[in-house]
Design an enzyme around this catalytic site. Structure first.
Site, PDB file in Angstrom:
ATOM      1  N   ASP A  26     -14.459  -4.595   3.610  1.00  0.00           N
ATOM      2  CA  ASP A  26     -13.740  -4.245   4.834  1.00  0.00           C
ATOM      3  C   ASP A  26     -14.663  -4.685   5.959  1.00  0.00           C
ATOM      4  O   ASP A  26     -15.772  -4.176   6.090  1.00  0.00           O
ATOM      5  CB  ASP A  26     -13.517  -2.723   4.865  1.00  0.00           C
ATOM      6  CG  ASP A  26     -12.784  -2.263   6.117  1.00  0.00           C
ATOM      7  OD1 ASP A  26     -13.000  -2.872   7.191  1.00  0.00           O
ATOM      8  OD2 ASP A  26     -12.017  -1.290   6.028  1.00  0.00           O
ATOM      9  N   ASN A  37      -7.730   0.384   6.447  1.00  0.00           N
ATOM     10  CA  ASN A  37      -6.951   1.540   6.893  1.00  0.00           C
ATOM     11  C   ASN A  37      -6.494   1.347   8.324  1.00  0.00           C
ATOM     12  O   ASN A  37      -7.023   0.506   9.048  1.00  0.00           O
ATOM     13  CB  ASN A  37      -7.646   2.890   6.637  1.00  0.00           C
ATOM     14  CG  ASN A  37      -8.981   3.041   7.282  1.00  0.00           C
ATOM     15  OD1 ASN A  37      -9.192   2.546   8.375  1.00  0.00           O
ATOM     16  ND2 ASN A  37      -9.892   3.716   6.630  1.00  0.00           N
ATOM     17  N   TYR A  62       0.875  -1.187   0.000  1.00  0.00           N
ATOM     18  CA  TYR A  62       0.000   0.000   0.000  1.00  0.00           C
ATOM     19  C   TYR A  62       0.906   1.230   0.000  1.00  0.00           C
ATOM     20  O   TYR A  62       1.351   1.683   1.045  1.00  0.00           O
ATOM     21  CB  TYR A  62      -0.887  -0.033   1.245  1.00  0.00           C
ATOM     22  CG  TYR A  62      -2.137   0.818   1.164  1.00  0.00           C
ATOM     23  CD1 TYR A  62      -2.144   2.029   0.492  1.00  0.00           C
ATOM     24  CD2 TYR A  62      -3.312   0.407   1.767  1.00  0.00           C
ATOM     25  CE1 TYR A  62      -3.286   2.796   0.420  1.00  0.00           C
ATOM     26  CE2 TYR A  62      -4.465   1.175   1.706  1.00  0.00           C
ATOM     27  CZ  TYR A  62      -4.435   2.375   1.028  1.00  0.00           C
ATOM     28  OH  TYR A  62      -5.570   3.144   0.970  1.00  0.00           O
ATOM     29  N   GLU A  92      -9.145   2.528  -8.744  1.00  0.00           N
ATOM     30  CA  GLU A  92      -9.979   2.449  -7.539  1.00  0.00           C
ATOM     31  C   GLU A  92     -10.623   3.805  -7.259  1.00  0.00           C
ATOM     32  O   GLU A  92      -9.913   4.809  -7.129  1.00  0.00           O
ATOM     33  CB  GLU A  92      -9.078   2.015  -6.377  1.00  0.00           C
ATOM     34  CG  GLU A  92      -9.802   1.774  -5.080  1.00  0.00           C
ATOM     35  CD  GLU A  92      -8.855   1.178  -4.029  1.00  0.00           C
ATOM     36  OE1 GLU A  92      -7.950   0.393  -4.383  1.00  0.00           O
ATOM     37  OE2 GLU A  92      -9.023   1.527  -2.847  1.00  0.00           O
ATOM     38  N   ASP A 138      -5.541   4.840  -6.549  1.00  0.00           N
ATOM     39  CA  ASP A 138      -6.772   5.142  -5.808  1.00  0.00           C
ATOM     40  C   ASP A 138      -6.786   6.601  -5.330  1.00  0.00           C
ATOM     41  O   ASP A 138      -6.212   6.912  -4.294  1.00  0.00           O
ATOM     42  CB  ASP A 138      -6.855   4.205  -4.591  1.00  0.00           C
ATOM     43  CG  ASP A 138      -8.021   4.540  -3.669  1.00  0.00           C
ATOM     44  OD1 ASP A 138      -8.929   5.280  -4.091  1.00  0.00           O
ATOM     45  OD2 ASP A 138      -8.016   4.048  -2.530  1.00  0.00           O
ATOM     46  N   PRO A 139      -7.456   7.499  -6.095  1.00  0.00           N
ATOM     47  CA  PRO A 139      -7.490   8.906  -5.673  1.00  0.00           C
ATOM     48  C   PRO A 139      -8.647   9.227  -4.727  1.00  0.00           C
ATOM     49  O   PRO A 139      -8.918  10.397  -4.469  1.00  0.00           O
ATOM     50  CB  PRO A 139      -7.651   9.639  -7.004  1.00  0.00           C
ATOM     51  CG  PRO A 139      -8.488   8.706  -7.818  1.00  0.00           C
ATOM     52  CD  PRO A 139      -8.104   7.298  -7.413  1.00  0.00           C
ATOM     53  N   ASN A 140      -9.347   8.213  -4.238  1.00  0.00           N
ATOM     54  CA  ASN A 140     -10.474   8.436  -3.315  1.00  0.00           C
ATOM     55  C   ASN A 140     -11.502   9.429  -3.872  1.00  0.00           C
ATOM     56  O   ASN A 140     -11.926  10.369  -3.170  1.00  0.00           O
ATOM     57  CB  ASN A 140      -9.989   8.892  -1.934  1.00  0.00           C
ATOM     58  CG  ASN A 140      -9.460   7.731  -1.107  1.00  0.00           C
ATOM     59  OD1 ASN A 140      -8.277   7.697  -0.778  1.00  0.00           O
ATOM     60  ND2 ASN A 140     -10.304   6.758  -0.796  1.00  0.00           N
ATOM     61  N   LYS A 142      -0.380  -0.828  -4.786  1.00  0.00           N
ATOM     62  CA  LYS A 142      -1.460   0.156  -4.880  1.00  0.00           C
ATOM     63  C   LYS A 142      -0.884   1.502  -4.472  1.00  0.00           C
ATOM     64  O   LYS A 142      -0.256   1.601  -3.412  1.00  0.00           O
ATOM     65  CB  LYS A 142      -2.588  -0.230  -3.941  1.00  0.00           C
ATOM     66  CG  LYS A 142      -3.468   0.951  -3.517  1.00  0.00           C
ATOM     67  CD  LYS A 142      -4.678   0.492  -2.772  1.00  0.00           C
ATOM     68  CE  LYS A 142      -5.380   1.647  -2.080  1.00  0.00           C
ATOM     69  NZ  LYS A 142      -6.685   1.271  -1.560  1.00  0.00           N
ATOM     70  N   HIS A 191     -10.278  -3.847   1.474  1.00  0.00           N
ATOM     71  CA  HIS A 191      -9.800  -2.519   1.806  1.00  0.00           C
ATOM     72  C   HIS A 191      -9.247  -2.544   3.220  1.00  0.00           C
ATOM     73  O   HIS A 191      -9.563  -3.436   4.004  1.00  0.00           O
ATOM     74  CB  HIS A 191     -11.004  -1.568   1.729  1.00  0.00           C
ATOM     75  CG  HIS A 191     -10.826  -0.283   2.444  1.00  0.00           C
ATOM     76  ND1 HIS A 191     -11.319  -0.056   3.710  1.00  0.00           N
ATOM     77  CD2 HIS A 191     -10.215   0.868   2.074  1.00  0.00           C
ATOM     78  CE1 HIS A 191     -11.027   1.176   4.080  1.00  0.00           C
ATOM     79  NE2 HIS A 191     -10.364   1.760   3.108  1.00  0.00           N
ATOM     80  N   ASN A 246     -14.076   1.153  -2.487  1.00  0.00           N
ATOM     81  CA  ASN A 246     -14.401   1.006  -1.068  1.00  0.00           C
ATOM     82  C   ASN A 246     -15.138   2.268  -0.622  1.00  0.00           C
ATOM     83  O   ASN A 246     -15.177   2.605   0.549  1.00  0.00           O
ATOM     84  CB  ASN A 246     -13.154   0.803  -0.207  1.00  0.00           C
ATOM     85  CG  ASN A 246     -12.166   1.949  -0.316  1.00  0.00           C
ATOM     86  OD1 ASN A 246     -11.250   1.896  -1.138  1.00  0.00           O
ATOM     87  ND2 ASN A 246     -12.339   2.986   0.486  1.00  0.00           N
ATOM     88  N   LYS A 285      -1.838   5.237  -3.286  1.00  0.00           N
ATOM     89  CA  LYS A 285      -2.870   6.165  -2.836  1.00  0.00           C
ATOM     90  C   LYS A 285      -2.651   7.484  -3.560  1.00  0.00           C
ATOM     91  O   LYS A 285      -1.629   8.142  -3.381  1.00  0.00           O
ATOM     92  CB  LYS A 285      -2.742   6.351  -1.317  1.00  0.00           C
ATOM     93  CG  LYS A 285      -3.608   7.405  -0.697  1.00  0.00           C
ATOM     94  CD  LYS A 285      -5.087   7.204  -0.888  1.00  0.00           C
ATOM     95  CE  LYS A 285      -5.555   5.817  -0.599  1.00  0.00           C
ATOM     96  NZ  LYS A 285      -6.984   5.619  -0.482  1.00  0.00           N
TER      97      LYS A 285
HETATM   98  O1  LIG Z   1      -8.499   2.525   0.001  1.00  0.00           O
HETATM   99  C1  LIG Z   1      -8.880   3.493   0.594  1.00  0.00           C
HETATM  100  O2  LIG Z   1      -9.700   4.235   0.064  1.00  0.00           O
HETATM  101  C2  LIG Z   1      -8.370   3.785   1.928  1.00  0.00           C
HETATM  102  O3  LIG Z   1      -7.548   3.055   2.408  1.00  0.00           O
HETATM  103  C3  LIG Z   1      -8.825   4.917   2.665  1.00  0.00           C
HETATM  104  C4  LIG Z   1      -7.866   5.279   3.774  1.00  0.00           C
HETATM  105  O4  LIG Z   1      -8.454   6.108   4.690  1.00  0.00           O
HETATM  106  C5  LIG Z   1      -6.579   5.854   3.247  1.00  0.00           C
HETATM  107  O5  LIG Z   1      -6.809   6.719   2.192  1.00  0.00           O
HETATM  108  C6  LIG Z   1      -5.824   6.588   4.296  1.00  0.00           C
HETATM  109  O6  LIG Z   1      -5.751   6.059   5.414  1.00  0.00           O
HETATM  110  O7  LIG Z   1      -5.285   7.641   3.987  1.00  0.00           O
HETATM  111 MG   LIG Z   2      -9.819   2.990  -1.750  1.00  0.00          MG
END
Ligand SMILES: O=C([O-])C(=O)C[C@H](O)[C@@H](O)C(=O)[O-]
Ligand SMILES: [Mg+2]
Length: 429
Positions: free
Chosen positions: A298, A327, A151, A251, A226-228, A196, A325, A274, A198
């Protein structure tokens, strides 16, 4: 054998977290978790772990009181009991979850996140009492090891000057070379072979360059970005076009089922989430519209390990992939994730785990990754043991905190370095 719950101990803790960047801001130097111990009349103790922010503690405390006298084998009853626990309206009216990463907050989402930790603790206690591993209570393992992915995060070398924090040895990762360097460390230390990143931190061109650099450094390895939900539909499509040949999946490029469905229809790259599917109620719309091709389950979100299996069965029915997923969790949750993942057929993607970033734990022995995999233990229960001294130490940190860190707030942590910082509005790009 007496499986009656005679005591429930709740211990909120603060654990070290490195300065990892996401679209909301940066991780706090310490992050809250809740450790749950459920004890039976026979003196067997089960362990669980979940979010430790105030809004979860508010539910966990009255819930714990109502479990006394019930059985650790009554997992369905946990949901009935939790439905009777009131959720403060302030917590759910016009609120998004911490960091805004799981959409609109609802009473059910809060309740399920709390129940999940207790369900795991009850399964652990039941398994120990019966001499069976948790995976056996879930129907039995279909694999002996569960694969996890690296990650990767954009990251500062350290938390801002003047902020009390633990040091880490990962260094900074703020450009493609830094991201590749971090990925190399992940492979050397844990043997991960999927990566992956972030995203949602820098303009998309920079993140495209970082993924390209990963593809060059690790040819043929599965890559995800994964840009959320930070991108518009058009930006998502541009990124999908640029990276389509190297991505395993993209993602949550855009926020919400409408946007995801539009991207999915035109992108030619599978989409994972997620964010837009985190409850059963969100499944029909998203699946019938083809908005997601992989759900990152999750167990904290979905209400535990048994609900995770149910989700996996629904995904199979619709031909949607399932993975996991994560965190900021500790070893109790990694053990729980591994047990349930071991029981899910057709797990075709390596699961996410933040565990390598969490240098502190409450276990006598940390879980280990071997060639990117965690071995599925056959030890009764979860197969982990609580280190009471460590728990007390991390709880002391929580007690000593003036309240600033007890509720995770990545935007507030960012403001320490950038005083004017506000949670970016979406789409950010
Ligand atoms: O896959 C995701 O979206 C995450 O793991 C969310 C988390 O909160 C992650 O973005 C973080 O902890 O910064
Ligand atoms: Mg995600």
């Amino acid at each position: 054998m007496d499986l009656t719950i005679t005591d429930v101990r709740l211990t909120p803790i603060l654990v070290a977290d490195p300065p990892l960047l996401n679209t909301q801001g940066v991780h706090q130097p310490y992050t809250p978790r809740l450790i749950i111990e459920v004890e039976t009349a026979d003196g067997v103790t089960g362990l669980g772990e979940t979010y430790g922010d105030t809004k979860y503690l508010e539910l966990a405390r009255p819930f714990a009181g109502r479990l006394l006298g019930r059985s650790v084998a009554d997992h369905n009853g946990l949901f009935t009991v939790m439905n009777g626990v009131d959720v403060d309206r302030e917590r759910v009216v016009d609120q998004v979850d911490v960091g805004g990463l799981r959409g609109v907050q609802t009473a059910d989402k809060l309740r399920l996140s709390v129940v999940s930790g207790f369900e795991v603790a009850c399964l652990d206690a039941l398994g120990k009492a019966l001499g069976l591993p948790v995976h056996a209570l879930l129907g039995g393992k279909v694999r002996d090891a569960v694969e996890y992915s690296a990650y990767l995060f954009y990251k500062w070398a350290e938390h801002p000057a003047g902020v009390a924090a633990e040091r880490d040895d990962w260094g900074a990762a703020l450009d493609p070379a830094g991201v590749v360097e971090q990925a190399r460390k992940f492979t050397e230390r844990y043997g991960f072979t999927s990566f992956k990143l972030k995203g949602g931190v820098f303009p998309p061109e920079e993140e495209i360059a970082a993924v390209r650099a990963l593809a060059e450094a690790f040819p043929g390895h599965p890559l995800r970005l994964d840009p959320n939900g930070a991108w518009s539909v058009e930006t998502s499509l541009t990124v999908a076009k640029e990276l389509g040949d190297v991505l395993e999946y993209l993602e949550d490029p855009a926020l919400g089922t409408d946007a995801m469905a539009e991207v999915a229809a035109r992108a030619g790259v599978p989409l994972a989430t997620n964010m837009c599917v985190t409850t059963f109620a969100e499944i029909p719309d998203a699946f019938t519209r083809g908005a997601v091709q992989v759900v990152l389950s999750d167990h904290h979100y979905w209400g535990g390990l048994r609900n995770t299996q149910r989700l996996a069965a629904i995904c199979r029915t619709f031909g949607v992939g399932v993975s996991m997923h994560s965190n900021t969790h500790l070893g109790i949750s990694l053990a729980a994730m591994t047990h349930v993942a071991a029981t899910v057929p057709g797990l075709h993607h390596a699961c996410d785990s933040h565990y390598p970033w969490q240098s502190e734990d409450v276990l006598t022995q940390r879980l280990t990754f071997d060639a990117g995999r965690v071995t599925v233990t056959d030890t009764p229960g979860l197969g982990v043991e609580l280190d009471h001294d460590r728990l007390a130490f991390l709880h002391r940190r929580w007690l000593d905190d003036d309240g600033t860190l007890r509720d995770r707030d990545d935007a507030a942590a960012m403001r320490v370095a950038e005083p004017g910082w506000e949670t970016p509005s979406v789409p950010r790009w």
